[in-house]
Design an enzyme around this catalytic site. Sequence first.
Site, PDB file in Angstrom:
ATOM      1  N   TYR A  13       0.773  -1.131  -0.017  1.00  0.00           N
ATOM      2  CA  TYR A  13       0.107   0.013  -0.154  1.00  0.00           C
ATOM      3  C   TYR A  13       0.663   1.226   0.182  1.00  0.00           C
ATOM      4  O   TYR A  13       0.819   2.042  -0.935  1.00  0.00           O
ATOM      5  CB  TYR A  13      -0.939  -0.049   1.184  1.00  0.00           C
ATOM      6  N   ASN A  34       7.824 -10.368  -1.207  1.00  0.00           N
ATOM      7  CA  ASN A  34       7.423 -11.605  -1.568  1.00  0.00           C
ATOM      8  C   ASN A  34       6.060 -11.748  -1.911  1.00  0.00           C
ATOM      9  O   ASN A  34       5.532 -12.949  -1.978  1.00  0.00           O
ATOM     10  CB  ASN A  34       7.758 -12.507  -0.384  1.00  0.00           C
ATOM     11  N   LYS A  87       1.786  -6.342   9.147  1.00  0.00           N
ATOM     12  CA  LYS A  87       1.101  -5.040   9.941  1.00  0.00           C
ATOM     13  C   LYS A  87      -0.057  -5.181  10.560  1.00  0.00           C
ATOM     14  O   LYS A  87      -0.605  -4.313  11.078  1.00  0.00           O
ATOM     15  CB  LYS A  87       1.172  -3.975   8.859  1.00  0.00           C
ATOM     16  N   SER A 127       5.716   3.814  13.252  1.00  0.00           N
ATOM     17  CA  SER A 127       4.323   3.916  13.620  1.00  0.00           C
ATOM     18  C   SER A 127       4.050   4.678  14.953  1.00  0.00           C
ATOM     19  O   SER A 127       4.821   4.709  15.793  1.00  0.00           O
ATOM     20  CB  SER A 127       3.631   2.550  13.635  1.00  0.00           C
ATOM     21  N   TYR A 152       2.733  -6.673  17.158  1.00  0.00           N
ATOM     22  CA  TYR A 152       3.040  -5.834  16.013  1.00  0.00           C
ATOM     23  C   TYR A 152       3.719  -4.513  16.487  1.00  0.00           C
ATOM     24  O   TYR A 152       4.936  -4.159  16.087  1.00  0.00           O
ATOM     25  CB  TYR A 152       1.891  -5.403  15.339  1.00  0.00           C
ATOM     26  N   LYS A 156       7.674  -2.668  16.259  1.00  0.00           N
ATOM     27  CA  LYS A 156       8.116  -1.475  15.799  1.00  0.00           C
ATOM     28  C   LYS A 156       9.265  -0.838  16.766  1.00  0.00           C
ATOM     29  O   LYS A 156      10.119   0.028  16.110  1.00  0.00           O
ATOM     30  CB  LYS A 156       7.110  -0.461  15.519  1.00  0.00           C
ATOM     31  N   ASN A 202      -8.866  -1.816   9.839  1.00  0.00           N
ATOM     32  CA  ASN A 202      -8.787  -0.536  10.059  1.00  0.00           C
ATOM     33  C   ASN A 202     -10.166   0.252   9.458  1.00  0.00           C
ATOM     34  O   ASN A 202     -10.782  -0.200   8.776  1.00  0.00           O
ATOM     35  CB  ASN A 202      -7.638   0.056   9.016  1.00  0.00           C
ATOM     36  N   VAL A 220     -19.017   0.946  15.286  1.00  0.00           N
ATOM     37  CA  VAL A 220     -18.157   2.305  15.663  1.00  0.00           C
ATOM     38  C   VAL A 220     -17.748   1.633  17.277  1.00  0.00           C
ATOM     39  O   VAL A 220     -18.920   1.354  18.039  1.00  0.00           O
ATOM     40  CB  VAL A 220     -19.255   3.368  15.792  1.00  0.00           C
ATOM     41  N   GLY A 300      -7.767  -2.574  23.655  1.00  0.00           N
ATOM     42  CA  GLY A 300      -6.510  -2.137  23.456  1.00  0.00           C
ATOM     43  C   GLY A 300      -6.655  -0.853  22.493  1.00  0.00           C
ATOM     44  O   GLY A 300      -5.410  -0.180  22.294  1.00  0.00           O
TER      45      GLY A 300
HETATM   46  P1  NAD Z   1       1.570  -3.733   3.111  1.00  0.00           P
HETATM   47  O1  NAD Z   1       1.055  -4.811   3.633  1.00  0.00           O
HETATM   48  O2  NAD Z   1       0.423  -3.159   2.258  1.00  0.00           O
HETATM   49  O3  NAD Z   1       2.955  -3.636   2.453  1.00  0.00           O
HETATM   50  C1  NAD Z   1       4.037  -4.481   3.011  1.00  0.00           C
HETATM   51  C2  NAD Z   1       4.537  -5.243   1.663  1.00  0.00           C
HETATM   52  O4  NAD Z   1       5.694  -5.941   2.359  1.00  0.00           O
HETATM   53  C3  NAD Z   1       3.675  -6.196   1.283  1.00  0.00           C
HETATM   54  O5  NAD Z   1       3.587  -6.068  -0.190  1.00  0.00           O
HETATM   55  C4  NAD Z   1       4.089  -7.343   1.516  1.00  0.00           C
HETATM   56  O6  NAD Z   1       3.875  -8.430   0.636  1.00  0.00           O
HETATM   57  C5  NAD Z   1       5.750  -7.180   1.724  1.00  0.00           C
HETATM   58  N1  NAD Z   1       6.480  -8.019   2.893  1.00  0.00           N
HETATM   59  C6  NAD Z   1       6.203  -8.546   3.943  1.00  0.00           C
HETATM   60  N2  NAD Z   1       7.074  -9.193   4.563  1.00  0.00           N
HETATM   61  C7  NAD Z   1       8.087  -9.469   3.814  1.00  0.00           C
HETATM   62  C8  NAD Z   1       9.112 -10.093   3.822  1.00  0.00           C
HETATM   63  N3  NAD Z   1       9.547 -10.832   4.721  1.00  0.00           N
HETATM   64  N4  NAD Z   1       9.891 -10.229   2.408  1.00  0.00           N
HETATM   65  C9  NAD Z   1       9.387  -9.392   1.314  1.00  0.00           C
HETATM   66  N5  NAD Z   1       8.264  -8.737   1.352  1.00  0.00           N
HETATM   67  C10 NAD Z   1       7.616  -8.726   2.562  1.00  0.00           C
HETATM   68  O7  NAD Z   1       1.654  -2.445   4.221  1.00  0.00           O
HETATM   69  P2  NAD Z   1       1.620  -1.044   4.354  1.00  0.00           P
HETATM   70  O8  NAD Z   1       0.255  -0.527   4.812  1.00  0.00           O
HETATM   71  O9  NAD Z   1       1.980  -0.654   2.807  1.00  0.00           O
HETATM   72  O10 NAD Z   1       2.647  -0.703   5.275  1.00  0.00           O
HETATM   73  C11 NAD Z   1       4.113  -0.443   5.012  1.00  0.00           C
HETATM   74  C12 NAD Z   1       4.857  -0.275   6.233  1.00  0.00           C
HETATM   75  O11 NAD Z   1       4.552   0.869   6.885  1.00  0.00           O
HETATM   76  C13 NAD Z   1       5.065  -1.602   7.232  1.00  0.00           C
HETATM   77  O12 NAD Z   1       6.198  -1.451   7.881  1.00  0.00           O
HETATM   78  C14 NAD Z   1       3.737  -1.051   8.194  1.00  0.00           C
HETATM   79  O13 NAD Z   1       3.956  -1.742   9.486  1.00  0.00           O
HETATM   80  C15 NAD Z   1       4.055   0.384   8.489  1.00  0.00           C
HETATM   81  N6  NAD Z   1       2.871   1.021   8.899  1.00  0.00           N
HETATM   82  C16 NAD Z   1       1.762   1.156   8.112  1.00  0.00           C
HETATM   83  C17 NAD Z   1       0.563   1.757   8.628  1.00  0.00           C
HETATM   84  C18 NAD Z   1      -0.811   1.688   8.077  1.00  0.00           C
HETATM   85  O14 NAD Z   1      -1.824   1.986   8.885  1.00  0.00           O
HETATM   86  N7  NAD Z   1      -0.748   1.005   6.663  1.00  0.00           N
HETATM   87  C19 NAD Z   1       0.991   2.834   9.742  1.00  0.00           C
HETATM   88  C20 NAD Z   1       2.050   2.811  10.210  1.00  0.00           C
HETATM   89  C21 NAD Z   1       3.116   1.914   9.692  1.00  0.00           C
HETATM   90  C1  WQD Z   2      -9.246   4.018  13.776  1.00  0.00           C
HETATM   91  C2  WQD Z   2     -10.288   4.263  14.661  1.00  0.00           C
HETATM   92  C3  WQD Z   2     -11.174   2.423  16.137  1.00  0.00           C
HETATM   93  C4  WQD Z   2     -12.709  -0.196  12.790  1.00  0.00           C
HETATM   94  C5  WQD Z   2      -3.817   0.913  13.719  1.00  0.00           C
HETATM   95  C6  WQD Z   2      -2.697   0.264  14.173  1.00  0.00           C
HETATM   96  C7  WQD Z   2      -1.474   1.200  14.431  1.00  0.00           C
HETATM   97  C8  WQD Z   2      -1.109   1.896  13.404  1.00  0.00           C
HETATM   98  C9  WQD Z   2      -2.446   2.832  12.683  1.00  0.00           C
HETATM   99  C10 WQD Z   2       0.420   0.658  11.818  1.00  0.00           C
HETATM  100  C11 WQD Z   2     -10.185   3.733  16.192  1.00  0.00           C
HETATM  101  C12 WQD Z   2     -12.201   2.957  14.979  1.00  0.00           C
HETATM  102  C13 WQD Z   2     -11.936   1.122  13.498  1.00  0.00           C
HETATM  103  C14 WQD Z   2     -13.961  -0.204  12.580  1.00  0.00           C
HETATM  104  C15 WQD Z   2     -13.968   1.525  14.279  1.00  0.00           C
HETATM  105  N1  WQD Z   2      -0.901   1.004  12.156  1.00  0.00           N
HETATM  106  N2  WQD Z   2     -12.604   1.713  14.339  1.00  0.00           N
HETATM  107  N3  WQD Z   2     -14.726   0.634  13.508  1.00  0.00           N
HETATM  108  O1  WQD Z   2      -6.489   2.006  15.926  1.00  0.00           O
HETATM  109  O2  WQD Z   2      -5.250   4.138  15.008  1.00  0.00           O
HETATM  110  O3  WQD Z   2      -4.415   1.959  14.723  1.00  0.00           O
HETATM  111  O4  WQD Z   2      -3.415   1.951  12.425  1.00  0.00           O
HETATM  112  O5  WQD Z   2       1.601   0.813  12.466  1.00  0.00           O
HETATM  113  O6  WQD Z   2      -0.653   0.314  14.899  1.00  0.00           O
HETATM  114  O7  WQD Z   2      -3.276  -0.529  15.334  1.00  0.00           O
HETATM  115  O8  WQD Z   2      -6.481   2.540  13.408  1.00  0.00           O
HETATM  116  O9  WQD Z   2      -8.121   2.292  11.571  1.00  0.00           O
HETATM  117  O10 WQD Z   2      -7.843   0.448  13.323  1.00  0.00           O
HETATM  118  O11 WQD Z   2      -8.916   2.820  13.984  1.00  0.00           O
HETATM  119  O12 WQD Z   2     -14.955   2.059  15.039  1.00  0.00           O
HETATM  120  O13 WQD Z   2     -14.313  -1.151  12.116  1.00  0.00           O
HETATM  121  O14 WQD Z   2     -11.560   3.778  14.120  1.00  0.00           O
HETATM  122  O15 WQD Z   2     -11.722   2.418  17.246  1.00  0.00           O
HETATM  123  O16 WQD Z   2     -10.874   4.570  16.880  1.00  0.00           O
HETATM  124  P1  WQD Z   2      -5.736   2.462  14.735  1.00  0.00           P
HETATM  125  P2  WQD Z   2      -7.748   1.979  12.843  1.00  0.00           P
END
Ligand code: NAD
Ligand code: WQD
Length: 342
Positions: A13, A34, A87, A127, A152, A156, A202, A220, A300
């Site tokens: 993403y 992968n 993630k 994150s 998770y 981080k 999410n 919600v 949580g």
């Molecule tokens: P995503 O799952 O869409 O992308 C991660 C990609 O990494 C995937 O395409 C997956 O196939 C690949 N991958 C995972 N493990 C692998 C491995 N061992 N070898 C090779 N490829 C591998 O996730 P995203 O939402 O794009 O998130 C990207 C990064 O940002 C992650 O580190 C995630 O923890 C971090 N992050 C995401 C969010 C969020 O809300 N999306 C928020 C904070 C941090």
């Molecule tokens: C947002 C708000 C829920 C779904 C996650 C990961 C965190 C980070 C960011 C990667 C909250 C509410 C959600 C639903 C709802 N990711 N909600 N109904 O909680 O900030 O965190 O994303 O690092 O590690 O935990 O994001 O999108 O899950 O929730 O009411 O069906 O929406 O309670 O208040 P969150 P979220």
Amino acid sequence: MKEKILVTGGTGYIGSHTVVELINEGFGVVIVDNLYNSEAEVVDRIAQITGVKPQLEVFDLCDREKLNSFFGKYENLSAIIHFAAYKAVGESVKKPLDYYRNNLLSLINLLDLMKQYQIPHFVFSSSCTVYGQPEKLPVTEDAPMQPAVSPYGNTKQICEEIIRDTVVSGVGIKAIALRYFNPIGAHPSALIGELPRGIPENLVPYITQTAYGLRDELKVFGDDYDTPDGSCIRDYLHVVDLAKAHVTAVRRLIEEKNKSGYEVFNLGTGKGVSVFEAINSFERATGVKVKYRVTGRRPGDIVKIWADPSYANKELGWKTMSSLDESMETAWKWEKYIRNKK
Ligand code: NAD
Ligand code: WQD
């Protein structure tokens, strides 16, 4: 010669949006993924957007031998942006070892081989989860980390520590950790976006899937919190804005502006938005109603968190440009695109 960047997780993403911005800014890109949580055809869609198809190498970063061969093949990489990780917070509670193995081992392999192949610059996806429930809002980078509520989140925190210790050890690696708040939305072309596996955890994918009719109703999670409307508050930022921050972070490293060697930046809008405000924004931006029902609190959940992004504003010259409504509009356009495609 073009600077070449390795983007791990580049078909995912946030990675795919970052690859687009890197190409738009004239960087060469090679992706390692992968395909555990993404599809190979993402590179064709990136080519449709940018006119350039990035190279894709499909293997697991936990496989040190394959990673070693990769670095033997691709010489002179200027930097690595490391997105690849598992993630899903809920899944990590059920499968902690999978999360520790994947997220820690991939990082250790990369840092170890960067040392060997003398690749000097590293950008890491961290994150806001590392803050837990902060005492002071908006949260600044120097706020203490709280004990993680999930494996998770713990990966981080540990990854940040591993990177910092590696930089401090003086092996010639400089690094930036970017702490994302809540990335949402999709590229305005609707050719790339988020692809959640199964039932989304999410909020925004749950909203778009409910609006599309794939889910009966959005739950919600609580309206009795100590917030103005009783629902939880987050800082939602557009994924294209987030992607652009990675380009500025890479530039900062390449131009040697990262003085301390290891830096951490919050990436958010600086504005807190409640769950009800997010639903209203989606409905306003798209004209589509979302059926929802208030249920119990999600275990949580953090009550409220939003970023102080002023350090990134000042040092990276970066700030978010898109509104919440624009983010919702692109999330909806993407949802319709993937459903019509299937
Ligand atoms: P995503 O799952 O869409 O992308 C991660 C990609 O990494 C995937 O395409 C997956 O196939 C690949 N991958 C995972 N493990 C692998 C491995 N061992 N070898 C090779 N490829 C591998 O996730 P995203 O939402 O794009 O998130 C990207 C990064 O940002 C992650 O580190 C995630 O923890 C971090 N992050 C995401 C969010 C969020 O809300 N999306 C928020 C904070 C941090
Ligand atoms: C947002 C708000 C829920 C779904 C996650 C990961 C965190 C980070 C960011 C990667 C909250 C509410 C959600 C639903 C709802 N990711 N909600 N109904 O909680 O900030 O965190 O994303 O690092 O590690 O935990 O994001 O999108 O899950 O929730 O009411 O069906 O929406 O309670 O208040 P969150 P979220």
